[in-house]
Design a protein around this motif. Structure first.
Motif, PDB file in Angstrom:
ATOM      1  N   TYR A   7       0.783  -1.274   0.058  1.00  0.00           N
ATOM      2  CA  TYR A   7      -0.137   0.033   0.005  1.00  0.00           C
ATOM      3  C   TYR A   7       0.901   1.271   0.045  1.00  0.00           C
ATOM      4  O   TYR A   7       0.236   2.395   0.045  1.00  0.00           O
ATOM      5  CB  TYR A   7      -0.945   0.025   1.222  1.00  0.00           C
ATOM      6  N   PRO A   9       2.728   2.456  -2.501  1.00  0.00           N
ATOM      7  CA  PRO A   9       2.655   3.442  -3.801  1.00  0.00           C
ATOM      8  C   PRO A   9       0.955   4.117  -3.752  1.00  0.00           C
ATOM      9  O   PRO A   9       1.034   5.486  -4.176  1.00  0.00           O
ATOM     10  CB  PRO A   9       2.379   2.326  -4.776  1.00  0.00           C
ATOM     11  N   LEU A  10       0.103   3.541  -2.811  1.00  0.00           N
ATOM     12  CA  LEU A  10      -1.080   4.345  -2.716  1.00  0.00           C
ATOM     13  C   LEU A  10      -1.018   5.555  -1.954  1.00  0.00           C
ATOM     14  O   LEU A  10      -1.435   6.409  -2.250  1.00  0.00           O
ATOM     15  CB  LEU A  10      -2.115   3.254  -2.102  1.00  0.00           C
ATOM     16  N   HIS A  13       1.152   8.185  -3.703  1.00  0.00           N
ATOM     17  CA  HIS A  13       0.102   8.865  -4.460  1.00  0.00           C
ATOM     18  C   HIS A  13      -0.708   9.968  -3.830  1.00  0.00           C
ATOM     19  O   HIS A  13      -0.943  11.098  -4.545  1.00  0.00           O
ATOM     20  CB  HIS A  13      -0.405   7.916  -5.598  1.00  0.00           C
ATOM     21  N   ASN A  45     -10.477  10.654  -6.048  1.00  0.00           N
ATOM     22  CA  ASN A  45      -9.432   9.951  -5.310  1.00  0.00           C
ATOM     23  C   ASN A  45      -9.995   8.632  -4.328  1.00  0.00           C
ATOM     24  O   ASN A  45      -9.328   7.713  -4.287  1.00  0.00           O
ATOM     25  CB  ASN A  45      -9.031  10.846  -4.391  1.00  0.00           C
ATOM     26  N   PHE A  48     -10.057   5.819  -6.794  1.00  0.00           N
ATOM     27  CA  PHE A  48      -8.789   5.340  -7.067  1.00  0.00           C
ATOM     28  C   PHE A  48      -8.246   4.626  -6.058  1.00  0.00           C
ATOM     29  O   PHE A  48      -7.511   3.313  -6.321  1.00  0.00           O
ATOM     30  CB  PHE A  48      -7.715   6.708  -7.105  1.00  0.00           C
ATOM     31  N   VAL A  49      -8.441   5.098  -4.670  1.00  0.00           N
ATOM     32  CA  VAL A  49      -8.136   4.071  -3.431  1.00  0.00           C
ATOM     33  C   VAL A  49      -8.939   2.751  -3.651  1.00  0.00           C
ATOM     34  O   VAL A  49      -8.557   1.789  -3.333  1.00  0.00           O
ATOM     35  CB  VAL A  49      -8.438   4.959  -2.292  1.00  0.00           C
ATOM     36  N   ALA A  51     -10.257   1.214  -6.136  1.00  0.00           N
ATOM     37  CA  ALA A  51      -9.893   0.162  -7.164  1.00  0.00           C
ATOM     38  C   ALA A  51      -8.333  -0.343  -6.980  1.00  0.00           C
ATOM     39  O   ALA A  51      -7.855  -1.669  -7.109  1.00  0.00           O
ATOM     40  CB  ALA A  51      -9.506   1.139  -8.344  1.00  0.00           C
ATOM     41  N   TYR A  52      -7.595   0.502  -6.312  1.00  0.00           N
ATOM     42  CA  TYR A  52      -6.029   0.102  -5.992  1.00  0.00           C
ATOM     43  C   TYR A  52      -6.219  -1.171  -4.898  1.00  0.00           C
ATOM     44  O   TYR A  52      -5.667  -2.122  -4.910  1.00  0.00           O
ATOM     45  CB  TYR A  52      -5.287   1.241  -5.285  1.00  0.00           C
ATOM     46  N   ILE A  53      -6.838  -0.855  -3.755  1.00  0.00           N
ATOM     47  CA  ILE A  53      -7.296  -1.811  -2.773  1.00  0.00           C
ATOM     48  C   ILE A  53      -7.726  -3.147  -3.315  1.00  0.00           C
ATOM     49  O   ILE A  53      -7.622  -4.296  -2.791  1.00  0.00           O
ATOM     50  CB  ILE A  53      -7.976  -1.323  -1.836  1.00  0.00           C
ATOM     51  N   GLY A  55      -7.533  -4.170  -6.404  1.00  0.00           N
ATOM     52  CA  GLY A  55      -6.583  -4.911  -7.326  1.00  0.00           C
ATOM     53  C   GLY A  55      -5.557  -5.576  -6.450  1.00  0.00           C
ATOM     54  O   GLY A  55      -5.099  -6.811  -6.772  1.00  0.00           O
ATOM     55  N   VAL A  56      -5.034  -4.959  -5.356  1.00  0.00           N
ATOM     56  CA  VAL A  56      -4.195  -5.629  -4.553  1.00  0.00           C
ATOM     57  C   VAL A  56      -4.664  -6.866  -3.677  1.00  0.00           C
ATOM     58  O   VAL A  56      -4.203  -8.001  -3.785  1.00  0.00           O
ATOM     59  CB  VAL A  56      -3.569  -4.741  -3.302  1.00  0.00           C
TER      60      VAL A  56
END
Length: 67
Positions: A7, A9-10, A13, A45, A48-49, A51-53, A55-56
């Motif tokens: 996390y 990179p999140l 960013h 934002n 984005f958070v 989607a990132y979580i 994906g991880v």
């Protein structure tokens, strides 16, 4: 790999994005204040958070299934 490092990179960013957006750009522009544009910036934002979580978590789940 430590899950917290996934996390990083999140966080790296979001800190400059939110800092620049809410502390420099928005207050000095015509969209200053709480309105649909600042709420839209926050929603982008948040999207984005999420989607990132997601994906991880999906990658960890698939990696665990193939290990």
């Amino acid at each position: 790999m430590n899950r917290l490092t996934l996390y990083l990179p999140l966080v790296l960013h979001l800190i400059p994005t939110l800092g620049i957006g809410y502390l420099l750009v928005i207050p000095n522009s015509c969209i200053a204040g709480m309105n649909e544009l600042t709420i839209g910036f926050a929603a982008a934002n948040l999207g984005f958070v999420l989607a990132y979580i997601g994906g991880v978590r999906l990658a960890l789940k698939k990696a665990g299934a193939h290990a």
